[in-house]
Design an enzyme around this catalytic site. Sequence first.
Site, PDB file in Angstrom:
ATOM      1  CB  SER A 206      -1.139  -0.206   1.430  1.00  0.00           C
ATOM      2  OG  SER A 206      -1.676   1.549   1.539  1.00  0.00           O
TER       3      SER A 206
ATOM      4  CE1 TYR B 153       0.508   5.166  -5.542  1.00  0.00           C
ATOM      5  CE2 TYR B 153       0.293   6.653  -3.186  1.00  0.00           C
ATOM      6  CZ  TYR B 153       1.193   5.397  -4.237  1.00  0.00           C
ATOM      7  OH  TYR B 153       1.319   4.849  -3.339  1.00  0.00           O
TER       8      TYR B 153
ATOM      9  CE  LYS C  93      -0.540   2.074  -4.012  1.00  0.00           C
ATOM     10  NZ  LYS C  93      -0.496   0.867  -3.965  1.00  0.00           N
TER      11      LYS C  93
END
Length: 289
Positions: free
Chosen positions: A147, A161, A165
């Site tokens: 992650s 982004y 994650k």
Amino acid sequence: MNAAPATPSRDNAPGRVWLITGASSGFGRSIAAAALAAGDTVVATARRPEALDDLVSAHPDRAVAVRLDVTDTARIADVVADAVLWYGRIDVVVNNAGMGLVGAVEETSDRELRDLMDLHFFGPAALVRAVLPHMRRNGSGAVVQMSSMGGRFTFPGVGGYSATKFALEGLSEALAAEVAPHGIKVLIVEPGSFRTGFAGGALRQSAPLDAYADSVGPVRAGLPDSDGKQEGDPDRAAAAILTALAADDTPLRLPLGDDATDAVLGALDAARTEVLAWEKVSRSTGFDD
Ligand code: NDP
């Protein structure tokens, strides 16, 4: 069927058998090298497997490079089947392949968001589904999810982004509780800034809007500027991951680097402070009966 390793050693593969995605550079390559140095066997997958020729030729009996684009989810089951055919099992799977994306939420297109979800979420989920039957059969295994500290908190310019994650972390937290009774560990790794290819040519930037020049502009310039100067050493990250996996009490989440550790602690404190500040309102919503 992929090209078989030079000397496949079904049922007696040395050490643990790893399957790593995005092993051509950065963390993936460092983890592959650390596993080989520890005497383990590695199925290193990459979009450009030739980038792993040196590792494979140094360990022809314990390393094989396989072509895999993790967004090609139909191929994932074949790669897992080949790995099990060659080496008899998969002990550790590392969902590492990934890339950065900078853009304000309004700047980030639907296509960019979906492509990154394919890479950071749907690909890893497909790989986990493919390996779990083998790990459950063995009653052991480990799933490592790369992650980011951006998987725990976020800031302007990295919403897309972080969303991918966060999604991976949510899936992985439930997964950890589901597979623990089957003897399988899940380790979510949350690196800060590390000296890999991440902030270099691989970094994607959404088309900018003037409205976000002040809030996102510094990230647009700062990330590429950091390339090659980041404090984090991916080889040390790989060593930390091996240490965490070897522990009896492997953590669910492992921040890596001073920056990630400080920022995660700060985010946890801020989240607790906010819950306590609004606790009365939060608890005011039940029926009276
Ligand atoms: P690198 O750019 O060095 O490595 C990324 C790897 O992912 C490359 O091997 C790349 O392959 C591969 N990759 C990209 N897209 C695909 C795809 N569709 N299928 C298969 N492989 C793919 O960066 P990192 O090592 O830093 O990145 C690894 C992970 O670490 C990522 O998940 C990233 O989000 C995470 N991370 C990195 C941080 C950092 O500061 N470095 C911080 C926090 C998290 P190719 O060579 O073909 O492009």
